[in-house]
Write a protein that holds these residues in place. Structure first.
Motif, mmCIF file in Angstrom:
data_model
loop_
_atom_site.group_PDB
_atom_site.id
_atom_site.type_symbol
_atom_site.label_atom_id
_atom_site.label_comp_id
_atom_site.label_asym_id
_atom_site.label_seq_id
_atom_site.Cartn_x
_atom_site.Cartn_y
_atom_site.Cartn_z
ATOM 1 N N SER A 50 29.632 37.604 -80.696
ATOM 2 C CA SER A 50 29.681 36.517 -79.728
ATOM 3 C C SER A 50 29.035 35.291 -80.361
ATOM 4 C CB SER A 50 28.942 36.906 -78.440
ATOM 5 O OG SER A 50 29.080 35.914 -77.456
ATOM 6 N N VAL A 51 29.824 34.246 -80.505
ATOM 7 C CA VAL A 51 29.396 33.054 -81.242
ATOM 8 C C VAL A 51 28.158 32.415 -80.613
ATOM 9 C CG1 VAL A 51 30.046 30.653 -81.714
ATOM 10 C CG2 VAL A 51 31.643 32.518 -82.228
ATOM 11 N N VAL A 52 27.198 32.078 -81.460
ATOM 12 C CA VAL A 52 26.009 31.307 -81.066
ATOM 13 C C VAL A 52 25.909 30.124 -82.021
ATOM 14 C CG1 VAL A 52 23.499 31.302 -80.875
ATOM 15 C CG2 VAL A 52 24.796 33.321 -80.145
ATOM 16 N N VAL A 53 25.933 28.923 -81.485
ATOM 17 C CA VAL A 53 25.810 27.717 -82.306
ATOM 18 C C VAL A 53 24.367 27.234 -82.196
ATOM 19 C CG1 VAL A 53 26.605 25.366 -82.713
ATOM 20 C CG2 VAL A 53 28.216 27.112 -81.915
ATOM 21 N N GLY A 54 23.633 27.334 -83.287
ATOM 22 C CA GLY A 54 22.221 26.973 -83.256
ATOM 23 C C GLY A 54 21.347 28.196 -83.434
ATOM 24 N N ALA A 55 20.028 27.973 -83.335
ATOM 25 C CA ALA A 55 19.068 29.032 -83.635
ATOM 26 C C ALA A 55 18.737 29.924 -82.449
ATOM 27 C CB ALA A 55 17.774 28.405 -84.184
ATOM 28 N N ASN A 56 19.042 29.468 -81.223
ATOM 29 C CA ASN A 56 18.680 30.248 -80.049
ATOM 30 C C ASN A 56 19.586 29.853 -78.885
ATOM 31 O OD1 ASN A 56 17.472 27.816 -78.782
ATOM 32 N ND2 ASN A 56 15.884 28.096 -80.349
ATOM 33 N N PHE A 57 19.370 30.498 -77.731
ATOM 34 C CA PHE A 57 20.296 30.282 -76.620
ATOM 35 C C PHE A 57 20.227 28.862 -76.066
ATOM 36 C CE2 PHE A 57 16.545 31.081 -74.086
ATOM 37 C CZ PHE A 57 16.767 30.437 -72.882
ATOM 38 N N MET A 58 19.041 28.234 -76.107
ATOM 39 C CA MET A 58 18.944 26.865 -75.609
ATOM 40 C C MET A 58 19.724 25.905 -76.495
ATOM 41 S SD MET A 58 17.580 26.465 -72.731
ATOM 42 C CE MET A 58 17.525 24.685 -72.845
ATOM 43 N N GLU A 59 19.616 26.070 -77.805
ATOM 44 C CA GLU A 59 20.395 25.232 -78.712
ATOM 45 C C GLU A 59 21.879 25.476 -78.529
ATOM 46 O OE1 GLU A 59 19.283 25.416 -82.784
ATOM 47 O OE2 GLU A 59 17.197 24.821 -82.430
ATOM 48 N N ASP A 60 22.252 26.720 -78.275
ATOM 49 C CA ASP A 60 23.657 27.057 -78.060
ATOM 50 C C ASP A 60 24.207 26.335 -76.832
ATOM 51 O OD1 ASP A 60 26.047 28.322 -78.603
ATOM 52 O OD2 ASP A 60 25.492 30.206 -77.643
ATOM 53 N N ILE A 61 23.433 26.313 -75.757
ATOM 54 C CA ILE A 61 23.858 25.598 -74.542
ATOM 55 C C ILE A 61 24.018 24.110 -74.832
ATOM 56 C CG2 ILE A 61 23.173 24.887 -72.221
ATOM 57 C CD1 ILE A 61 21.773 27.595 -71.929
ATOM 58 N N VAL A 62 23.017 23.514 -75.469
ATOM 59 C CA VAL A 62 23.055 22.078 -75.753
ATOM 60 C C VAL A 62 24.232 21.733 -76.656
ATOM 61 C CG1 VAL A 62 21.844 20.177 -76.902
ATOM 62 C CG2 VAL A 62 20.586 21.728 -75.385
ATOM 63 N N HIS A 63 24.503 22.594 -77.652
ATOM 64 C CA HIS A 63 25.607 22.323 -78.577
ATOM 65 C C HIS A 63 26.967 22.447 -77.900
ATOM 66 C CE1 HIS A 63 23.285 21.573 -82.077
ATOM 67 N NE2 HIS A 63 22.801 22.788 -82.197
ATOM 68 N N GLY A 64 26.995 23.011 -76.700
ATOM 69 C CA GLY A 64 28.233 23.008 -75.942
ATOM 70 C C GLY A 64 28.555 21.644 -75.366
ATOM 71 N N PHE A 65 27.560 20.742 -75.369
ATOM 72 C CA PHE A 65 27.734 19.381 -74.871
ATOM 73 C C PHE A 65 27.564 18.332 -75.968
ATOM 74 C CE2 PHE A 65 26.289 21.741 -71.110
ATOM 75 C CZ PHE A 65 27.218 21.347 -70.162
ATOM 76 N N ILE A 66 26.616 18.579 -76.855
ATOM 77 C CA ILE A 66 26.231 17.568 -77.844
ATOM 78 C C ILE A 66 26.315 18.173 -79.246
ATOM 79 C CG2 ILE A 66 24.379 16.060 -78.641
ATOM 80 C CD1 ILE A 66 23.328 16.075 -75.750
ATOM 81 N N GLY A 67 27.021 17.480 -80.134
ATOM 82 C CA GLY A 67 27.149 17.952 -81.508
ATOM 83 C C GLY A 67 28.535 17.658 -82.040
ATOM 84 N N ASN A 68 28.708 17.887 -83.314
ATOM 85 C CA ASN A 68 29.982 17.643 -83.986
ATOM 86 C C ASN A 68 30.772 18.949 -84.034
ATOM 87 O OD1 ASN A 68 31.826 17.541 -86.431
ATOM 88 N ND2 ASN A 68 31.173 15.402 -86.301
#
Length: 300
Positions: free
Chosen positions: A60-78
């Motif tokens: 299950s894909v996780v973008v970032g180092a933890n679940f909070m970063e993963d949530i944020v990267h769903g809105f903000i990031g390239n």
């Protein structure tokens, strides 16, 4: 004295059963506001798959180092950078080297399609898009008034969706598609126009997508999140207005076959599923019967 088993093997008289092949593994990418390690959403889907396909490996894909970063990267990031990160993870994962199936939920669907187009090794076999937005969206409804991030993104998209900094940093802007300004969209979109070959025909992307065994697209018939909801099946507004929607087979994308979808369609590789309900509103039974049993569980 050597162990008996080794001796028997050497003599060629051991009738040992081979180890059964493991199921084709699965990669999942979640939607906006979710995260890959959520117990109640992606975790539930993972448990549902493993219950019906014992011993399957699920990433299950996780973008970032933890679940909070993963949530944020769903809105903000390239998004292009995020896709590249996941491509590298897939390529380095020993469990995925013989190929894998992929399921994307909402925006995760077009992100995984980018993986299929750009990163053909290891091979993605079946791509299942659950409420994806493959022609982009022209609107960001259903924002919870209490979700300040969502409300701010909607305000930015209304004002300057194609500004360079917005295209580089706001995830939803990167699959924004303004049918009233198609030329601006083609020239300034940094993601969705690229993976749809709207700017320059990238033959490698086209050929890679055609390697899929099946491309399954699920549209929610009462979807108020995906605007227009036909985008889940690659339909979109006729250029120059935002009322009439063209189905996939009447779009230039299909007629010119810029992604190979026409060729895939004629080969029986495109699967269109409609589900009554709003965005991502499906039952466990439906998911098992229509997705797991048909496109995730290996045929015997």
């Amino acid at each position: 004295m050597r162990p008996i088993l080794v001796t028997l093997l050497a003599l060629g008289i051991c009738q040992c059963s081979p180890v059964a092949n493991k199921p084709t593994p699965l990669v999942m990418w979640h939607g906006m506001g979710d995260y890959g390690t959520s117990y109640f959403s992606m975790g539930h889907i993972k448990r549902l798959v493993k219950k019906n396909v014992p011993d399957i490996y699920v990433k299950s894909v996780v973008v970032g180092a933890n679940f909070m970063e993963d949530i944020v990267h769903g809105f903000i990031g390239n998004v292009n950078n995020q896709v590249e990160q996941i491509c590298q993870e897939i390529a380095a994962d020993p469990e995925l080297q013989d190929g894998y199936h992929a399921v994307g939920f909402s925006q995760g669907a077009q992100f995984l399609r980018a993986v299929a187009e750009r990163c053909p090794t290891p091979a993605m076999k079946n791509l299942i898009s659950i409420g994806g937005q493959h022609q982009g969206v022209f609107g960001l409804p259903n924002c919870d008034p209490g979700n300040l991030i969502c409300e701010e993104i909607r305000r930015i998209l209304d004002l300057e969706a194609y500004a360079e900094w917005v295209q580089d940093e706001i995830v939803q802007a990167q699959y924004w598609h303004d049918p009233l300004h198609e030329e601006v969209h083609r020239n300034k979109s940094r993601f969705i126009a690229l993976i749809n070959n709207d700017q320059t025909l990238m033959e490698e992307q086209r050929e890679n997508l055609k390697k899929l065994e099946n491309f399954v697209m699920v549209k929610f018939l009462n979807d108020t999140m995906v605007v227009p909801n036909e985008s889940s099946w690659f339909g979109f507004y006729r250029p120059g207005q935002d009322v009439e929607v063209l189905p996939l087979r009447e779009t230039d994308l299909y007629i010119e076959d810029r992604l190979g979808l026409k060729e895939m369609d004629e080969a029986g590789k495109l699967v269109f599923l409609g589900v009554l309900g709003n965005h991502l509103d499906f039952t466990d039974d439906w998911f098992v019967q229509e997705i797991v049993e048909k496109y995730i569980k290996d045929s015997v």
